[in-house]
Design an enzyme around this catalytic site. Structure first.
Site, PDB file in Angstrom:
ATOM      1  CE  LYS A 116      -2.881   1.188  -5.732  1.00 26.10           C
ATOM      2  NZ  LYS A 116      -3.085  -0.161  -5.660  1.00 26.10           N
ATOM      3  CD  GLU A 200       6.221   5.125  -7.619  1.00 27.00           C
ATOM      4  OE1 GLU A 200       6.266   5.035  -8.894  1.00 27.00           O
ATOM      5  OE2 GLU A 200       5.620   4.386  -6.960  1.00 27.00           O
ATOM      6  CG  HIS A 235      -2.227   4.058 -18.209  1.00 27.77           C
ATOM      7  ND1 HIS A 235      -1.113   3.729 -17.807  1.00 27.77           N
ATOM      8  CD2 HIS A 235      -2.595   5.290 -18.122  1.00 27.77           C
ATOM      9  CE1 HIS A 235      -0.470   5.003 -17.736  1.00 27.77           C
ATOM     10  NE2 HIS A 235      -1.305   5.883 -18.098  1.00 27.77           N
ATOM     11  NE  ARG A 292      -7.697  -7.310 -11.638  1.00 21.76           N
ATOM     12  CZ  ARG A 292      -6.725  -6.281 -11.331  1.00 21.76           C
ATOM     13  NH1 ARG A 292      -6.743  -5.420 -10.225  1.00 21.76           N
ATOM     14  NH2 ARG A 292      -5.938  -5.887 -12.649  1.00 21.76           N
TER      15      ARG A 292
HETATM   16  C1  MV4 Z   1       5.394   4.359 -13.559  1.00 27.20           C
HETATM   17  C2  MV4 Z   1       6.078   4.909 -14.655  1.00 27.20           C
HETATM   18  C3  MV4 Z   1       7.562   5.317 -14.551  1.00 27.20           C
HETATM   19  N1  MV4 Z   1       8.010   5.485 -13.432  1.00 27.20           N
HETATM   20  N2  MV4 Z   1       6.007   4.995 -12.284  1.00 27.20           N
HETATM   21  C4  MV4 Z   1       1.337   3.125 -15.224  1.00 27.20           C
HETATM   22  C5  MV4 Z   1       0.173   2.421 -14.695  1.00 27.20           C
HETATM   23  C6  MV4 Z   1       0.473   2.385 -13.470  1.00 27.20           C
HETATM   24  N3  MV4 Z   1       0.148   1.010 -12.472  1.00 27.20           N
HETATM   25  C7  MV4 Z   1       1.909   2.988 -12.996  1.00 27.20           C
HETATM   26  N4  MV4 Z   1       2.193   3.235 -14.328  1.00 27.20           N
HETATM   27  C8  MV4 Z   1       3.404   3.683 -14.701  1.00 27.20           C
HETATM   28  N5  MV4 Z   1       4.007   4.259 -13.275  1.00 27.20           N
HETATM   29  C9  MV4 Z   1       7.328   5.508 -12.360  1.00 27.20           C
HETATM   30  N6  MV4 Z   1       7.796   5.855 -11.069  1.00 27.20           N
HETATM   31  C10 MV4 Z   1       5.431   4.547 -15.966  1.00 27.20           C
HETATM   32  C11 MV4 Z   1       4.070   4.128 -15.864  1.00 27.20           C
HETATM   33  C12 MV4 Z   1       3.622   3.787 -16.980  1.00 27.20           C
HETATM   34  C13 MV4 Z   1       3.206   2.648 -17.470  1.00 27.20           C
HETATM   35  C14 MV4 Z   1       3.430   1.528 -16.850  1.00 27.20           C
HETATM   36  C15 MV4 Z   1       3.124   0.143 -17.035  1.00 27.20           C
HETATM   37  C16 MV4 Z   1       2.636   0.066 -18.271  1.00 27.20           C
HETATM   38  C17 MV4 Z   1       2.187   0.952 -19.108  1.00 27.20           C
HETATM   39  C18 MV4 Z   1       2.527   2.372 -18.658  1.00 27.20           C
HETATM   40  C19 MV4 Z   1       2.304   3.348 -19.623  1.00 27.20           C
HETATM   41  C20 MV4 Z   1       2.795   4.569 -19.244  1.00 27.20           C
HETATM   42  C21 MV4 Z   1       3.172   4.934 -17.957  1.00 27.20           C
END
Ligand code: MV4
Length: 502
Positions: A116, A200, A235, A292
């Site tokens: 990442k 982040e 998630h 993918r």
């Molecule tokens: C985040 C975020 C807020 N701020 N990063 C969750 C899955 C992963 N791919 C990254 N995720 C998140 N990263 C920052 N800097 C909030 C989430 C997140 C989220 C993102 C997409 C879909 C659902 C989510 C549910 C909770 C948190």
């Protein structure tokens, strides 16, 4: 073009890939474990090779067994689907080494994006907006404290080898950072074999919007619009749409061109997805890349009229993409519901078992991708996704009305499913308005419990859901009767159990 292709997967996606093969005049070869002897993906293939016991660690995840099966069958290519070995760079390398074509990106691009921090560095170098934070792992607790102070709280600590919601933690103040850092580090070490953690800025209540792209060997990379993926539970995506209700043509072009720039910088080929977080001001930030074919690719296919699996196979065979960016137009709106064999009335507990009744979704504007059939037993060993129900219509509102109609007709017995949950979602005013973020599903489930917790009744049945739904819908000013299907199918005991959710 290939004459024979091995599908290194199972369930609905293996069936979907076999369909593309058939349409292209390619002979599909299935692999199967003990538990999948009678599965649909085996039946739709021309040839099926047994690869071992039911646990995927002894079958679908064993690189040598998959490659040996491909060799034995005489296949010239392997499609990995999603999950299992699909994002395993060692597998992609082993396929390439064995002289077979891998229907996916080069192992180098996969490896780059699986880190990442390297992905963030690549995106930043390509001029893409990335979430403020570090592009290298944090060196120490002191480093974490300093960087968090610079970025400003709240922040997120994330495992560099994680992704998809695993190994991440929100930190809201300076007095939490030291312990949060060591916790995230040790979790990262045990879950991913890599303790590296980066930081982040935490984006509050974001939307999750992703851009589909595909590239060939000749340097053509095309984006195929976006998907709205904000509706998730723990998630796990539950419902996806194309297009996103908040993306206009100008934002689509900016996100699309940004995504293509990142893919180009990674030396990307084949189908891939760039995930963005979108904040309340519609600023978008690169989050990660999925290397993918994704579960939700059908909504993009419905709106763009392109077949992503056909195109994946074409480019893996060394042919150019069959379209250019200017050829891509989007028409109408598509929605996908992930139908899991999970008991949505009981905290989405897995519900394996035999399907004893099945009235599959049908009618105008419906696409149904399923790995199941009447009489089939949903195994306990794998992901509980049994089908994907997609609808298409000229407008988002028409698509939602169509979805409500199809969900009313669709009936499954023998296993509990998430169908009743979607019947409630399509009636939600917030959902209908398209005003939701990644926290919507949790709020929505809590709301259903509150709506239904008047009196001292202990259970909420499907009939109750219909009442709740009609209340929600009446508030939206619309008049529509929610169709209640056979009551035997499901009884939603929302009270109590869902109220206990954290
Ligand atoms: C985040 C975020 C807020 N701020 N990063 C969750 C899955 C992963 N791919 C990254 N995720 C998140 N990263 C920052 N800097 C909030 C989430 C997140 C989220 C993102 C997409 C879909 C659902 C989510 C549910 C909770 C948190």
């Amino acid at each position: 073009m290939f004459k024979k292709l091995l599908i290194a997967n199972r369930g609905e996606i293996a069936v979907r890939i076999a369909r593309a093969c058939r349409e292209m005049g390619i002979s599909p070869v299935a692999v199967y474990s003990d538990a999948d002897r009678a599965s649909l993906h085996v039946r739709v293939a021309d040839q099926a090779i047994h690869i071992g016991p039911s646990p995927s660690s002894e079958s679908y995840l064993v690189i040598d067994k998959i490659i040996a099966a491909a060799k034995k069958s005489g296949a010239e290519a392997i499609h990995p689907g999603y999950g299992f070995l699909s994002e395993n760079a060692e597998f992609a390398e082993a396929v390439e080494r064995s002289g077979l074509a891998f229907v996916g990106p080069p192992a180098s691009a996969m490896k780059l994006m699986s880190s990442k921090t390297h992905a963030r560095r690549t995106a930043q170098a390509a001029g893409a907006p990335v979430v403020p934070g570090t592009i290298s792992p944090l060196a120490s607790v002191e480093d974490a404290e300093r960087v968090a102070g610079e970025v400003g709280y709240p922040v997120m600590l994330k495992a560099a080898s994680g992704g998809g919601g695993k190994g991440m933690r929100v930190v809201r103040s300076q007095n939490e950072i030291a312990s949060a850092f060591s916790l995230t580090q040790s979790e990262a070490a045990s879950s991913f074999g890599d303790p590296a953690v980066y930081i982040e800025k935490y984006i509050e209540s974001p939307r999750h919007i992703e851009v589909q792209l595909i590239g060939d060997r000749f340097g053509h990379i095309v984006y195929l619009g976006e998907r709205e993926c904000s509706l998730q539970r723990r998630h796990q995506k539950v419902l996806e749409e194309c297009p996103s209700p908040i993306v206009n043509a100008e934002l689509r072009r900016r996100m699309g061109e940004t995504a293509v720039g990142i893919a180009r910088a990674a030396g990307y080929q084949n189908a891939g997805t760039i995930e963005f977080l979108v904040d309340q001001h519609r600023n978008f930030y690169f989050l990660e890349m999925n290397t993918r074919l994704q579960v939700e690719h059908p909504v993009t296919e419905l709106v763009t009229g392109r077949d992503l699996v056909h195109e994946q196979i074409r480019v893996a065979a060394g042919e150019p993409l069959s379209f250019s960016q200017d050829d891509i137009t989007m028409r109408g709106a598509a929605i996908e519901c992930r139908i899991y064999a999970e008991d949505s009335e009981n905290n989405f507990l897995p519900s394996p078992g035999r399907i004893t009744k099945l009235v599959p979704p049908a009618g105008p504007g419906v696409r149904y991708d399923s790995g199941s059939y009447l009489g089939w037993e949903v195994p306990i060993y794998y992901d509980a996704l049994v089908a994907k129900l997609c609808v298409w219509a000229e407008t988002r509102e028409d698509a939602i009305n169509r979805l409500a109609r199809v969900l009313g007709e669709y009936a499954v017995e023998g296993v509990r499913t998430t169908i009743p949950f979607f019947r409630a979602v399509v009636q939600s005013e917030e959902f209908r308005r398209g005003e939701f973020d990644t926290e919507f599903i949790d709020r929505f489930l809590k709301g259903l419990v509150n709506e239904s917790s008047s009196g001292d009744e202990q259970e909420t049945t499907l009939a109750d859901i219909a009442v709740i739904a009609s209340v929600l819908h009446a508030r939206a000013g619309a008049v529509q009767e929610m169709r209640s299907s056979s009551g035997a199918e499901s009884r939603w005991k929302l009270n109590g159990r869902l109220a206990q959710r954290k």
